[in-house]
Write an enzyme that holds these catalytic residues in place. Structure first.
Site, mmCIF file in Angstrom:
data_model
loop_
_atom_site.group_PDB
_atom_site.id
_atom_site.type_symbol
_atom_site.label_atom_id
_atom_site.label_comp_id
_atom_site.label_asym_id
_atom_site.label_seq_id
_atom_site.Cartn_x
_atom_site.Cartn_y
_atom_site.Cartn_z
ATOM 1 N N ARG A 132 45.327 60.427 31.718
ATOM 2 C CA ARG A 132 45.798 61.503 32.606
ATOM 3 C C ARG A 132 45.524 62.875 32.013
ATOM 4 N NH1 ARG A 132 52.309 61.359 31.505
ATOM 5 N NH2 ARG A 132 52.143 60.946 29.283
ATOM 6 N N LYS A 151 47.128 68.129 30.941
ATOM 7 C CA LYS A 151 47.849 66.867 30.819
ATOM 8 C C LYS A 151 48.639 66.639 32.100
ATOM 9 C CE LYS A 151 50.536 64.107 27.619
ATOM 10 N NZ LYS A 151 51.194 64.059 26.290
ATOM 11 N N GLY A 164 48.372 58.847 36.734
ATOM 12 C CA GLY A 164 47.649 60.002 36.203
ATOM 13 C C GLY A 164 48.462 61.279 36.119
ATOM 14 N N ARG A 236 39.986 62.379 18.205
ATOM 15 C CA ARG A 236 41.066 61.622 17.577
ATOM 16 C C ARG A 236 40.489 60.572 16.634
ATOM 17 N NH1 ARG A 236 45.280 61.256 21.923
ATOM 18 N NH2 ARG A 236 44.665 62.719 23.539
ATOM 19 N N ASP A 316 45.330 56.739 17.994
ATOM 20 C CA ASP A 316 44.940 57.561 19.147
ATOM 21 C C ASP A 316 45.765 58.841 19.242
ATOM 22 O OD1 ASP A 316 47.171 55.946 19.820
ATOM 23 O OD2 ASP A 316 46.853 56.335 21.940
ATOM 24 N N ASP A 326 49.671 65.349 20.605
ATOM 25 C CA ASP A 326 50.391 64.402 21.462
ATOM 26 C C ASP A 326 51.889 64.396 21.198
ATOM 27 O OD1 ASP A 326 48.536 63.539 23.221
ATOM 28 O OD2 ASP A 326 47.943 61.766 22.123
#
Length: 563
Positions: A132, A151, A164, A236, A316, A326
């Site tokens: 997403r 995001k 998403g 990443r 990730d 994140d």
């Protein structure tokens, strides 16, 4: 700071420079897949081109005042319909849309060093990636390259059947946390803008009010939102890992070449100042491992310094550029607990004091992904293994140095530190308030009492504290008032006064759900000055321990998901 103010949307677009999509390979199957907004396997290529999906009738909530200034963005941009469209995912209706590119990327997944494929709906690992998150701009601004990523901007081939979208709750958390972390002087992705919509909702699992449950108990409808996060890149460890796996298993004829391409691109994007481009590939690979190790170990030591727990530190969620990325199930620790973990699915392996080992597992995955590039060169493979095996020793050196600086010591004293940890656990102290009060260099334990969740009724505890303080003071060796003041100032630059506590975030997103965005802006203003002494009113409201009624409450003391 950028001295060249960017006043118009066209001036911003004139700075665009899409190196990622211009230098790397596009998924060759994209042309057969329509709009790329349904789950499918992506077998090769570094990215998939697709347009984001606009949210309906976007409502502006906030923007990062500090980051706008750094970029040289005029606040007039917020009045530009094209600017609003770009950062609310409506790029298809922008007048200069032919000048724009947007893409999503795949990546691999290792959890605590172990490769996983089960999270991929195809059980192959070829369906896992940006589910997403869609990058919508790459630009060189004031000689620095930035990537802008939305995001919650709709489905991609990696959405794994999900919708998403991101919800307002998690978007506010990420928007505020990134800018707070930057002002704590910890490398991180940044926040640009935050938009929501009252015309589109999605369903998410959540908790009942005042529940103590560790698992969500009901499905609730929540407003969608889009936050724009900005970084030097969004490469990443999991991404390098995906291409390393494909090369290792020879999954397609260009697999090794695509691994080399993305590793060289990572070096160019994140490490060009440290790694000479004229070196042989094998030497670049070793230097990359060394430089990433330096950044990652320092990053995690800094997380511990401010009481931050990433919560879900998979490969990730580990930026290959060595910064925080994140902000999903993260949390800032309040009552000190070495096992602190706010995410109910995180377990001990991602808990507060275990973050150095979690980082080491990610570094191991990173090194494994690089090995195919060394072409079975035994000498260089051994050198890479030596670098990999040195991680925990280097990590410990950084951590020891960090604790020494938090305590105002010239060098780390293990016995002093161990006794402190035991006391902090036994007394139940607020991590941030304790170290800030200690920075005042108190005469006795009464000067620390503001940080204690329990009083000092026990004479034994009081005696232990006073003994520890005497020992500590003999170590810092303050000769006069001037030296005491200088050390106090120095310690207060290490130990923040304000951290983003979950109960403050809950208040902000509940108010925002009702259309009141003032708490979001208030928190941005306060949490972007985390080391400063602020007004008495702010101190009373925000320099405070977690209320007892919030302990154990779902959605405050722990969260099950962050979507």
């Amino acid at each position: 700071m950028n001295n060249n103010s960017i006043e118009t949307f066209q001036e911003l677009i004139n700075l665009s420079d899409y190196s990622f999509v211009n230098k790397l390979n596009k998924d060759p199957d994209s042309k057969y897949s329509g709009d790329n907004k349904f789950p499918r396997e992506v077998f090769s290529g570094h990215f998939v081109e697709l347009e984001p999906t606009a949210i309906k009738e976007p409502i502006y909530i906030s923007h990062s005042i500090n980051f706008f200034k750094e970029l040289g963005f005029s606040e007039n941009l917020l009045k530009s319909s094209d600017f609003i469209k770009l950062f609310s995912a409506d790029s298809s209706n922008i007048s200069t849309k032919n000048d724009l590119k947007s893409w999503a990327t795949g990546y691999g997944l290792s959890i605590y060093g172990r490769e996983y494929y089960a999270q991929c709906p195809f059980q192959t690992g070829n369906g896992y990636g940006d589910g997403r998150a869609i990058s919508v701009l790459e630009a060189v601004i004031n000689d620095k390259r930035w990537e802008f990523q939305l995001k919650g901007s709709g489905k991609t081939p990696y959405c794994r059947g999900a919708d998403g979208r991101a919800v307002l709750r998690s978007s506010i958390r990420e928007f505020l946390a990134q800018e707070h972390m930057h002002e704590l002087r910890i490398p991180t992705s940044r926040s640009l803008t935050l938009f929501t919509s009252k015309k589109e909702q999605v369903t998410r699992p959540w908790f009942k009010e005042n529940s103590y449950s560790m698992d969500p108990e009901l499905m609730i409808k929540e407003d969608v939102a889009i936050t724009t996060r900005v970084a030097s890149s969004f490469l990443r460890v999991g991404q390098i890992e995906l291409f390393g796996r494909r090369a290792r298993k020879n999954e397609h004829k260009n697999a090794l070449q695509e691994l080399e391409m993305i590793v060289l691109y990572l070096i160019d994007r994140e490490y060009k100042e440290e790694i000479n481009q004229n070196l042989a590939l094998k030497d670049k690979v070793l230097l990359l491992a060394i430089e990433f190790q330096k950044r990652l170990t320092l990053l995690v030591a800094n997380w511990l310094r401010v009481g931050y727990c990433q919560g879900n530190f998979n490969s990730d969620n580990c930026a290959a550029g060595g910064f925080t990325l994140d902000y999903g199930p993260f949390g800032f620790m309040e009552m000190f607990d070495p096992k602190y973990q706010s995410w109910t699915n995180g377990g001990m392996h991602f808990s507060f004091f275990n973050q150095p080992v979690a980082a080491q597992k990610n570094f191991k995955s990173f090194c494994s992904a690089l090995k195919p590039l060394l072409n079975s060169n035994v000498e260089y493979l051994e050198k890479l293994e030596d670098i990999e095996n040195s991680f925990l020793n280097i990590m410990q050196e950084k951590i020891d140095s960090m604790w020494a600086s938090k305590l105002g010591l010239k060098q780390f004293n293990f016995e002093l530190f161990k006794e402190l940890i035991d006391l902090m656990i036994d007394t139940k102290v607020d991590f941030t308030i304790f170290f800030r009060e200690l920075s005042n260099i108190p005469d006795d334990v009464n000067g620390l009492e503001k940080s204690f969740y329990k009083g000092l009724e026990s004479e034994n505890i009081k005696a232990r504290w006073n003994s520890w303080l005497e020992n500590w003071k003999s170590q810092i060796n303050i000769k006069d008032d001037e030296a005491k003041q200088n050390l106090s100032i120095k310690m207060k630059l290490i130990n923040p006064k304000y951290i983003l506590r979950e109960w403050h975030l809950v208040w902000a997103y509940k108010e925002a759900q009702n259309g009141n965005y003032e708490p979001v802006n208030e928190l941005q203003e306060i949490m972007t000055k985390p080391y400063d002494e602020q007004s008495k009113e702010i101190e009373e409201k925000y320099y405070a321990k977690k209320p007892k009624d919030f302990f154990g409450i779902a959605g405050i003391s722990h969260v099950s998901c962050s979507s």
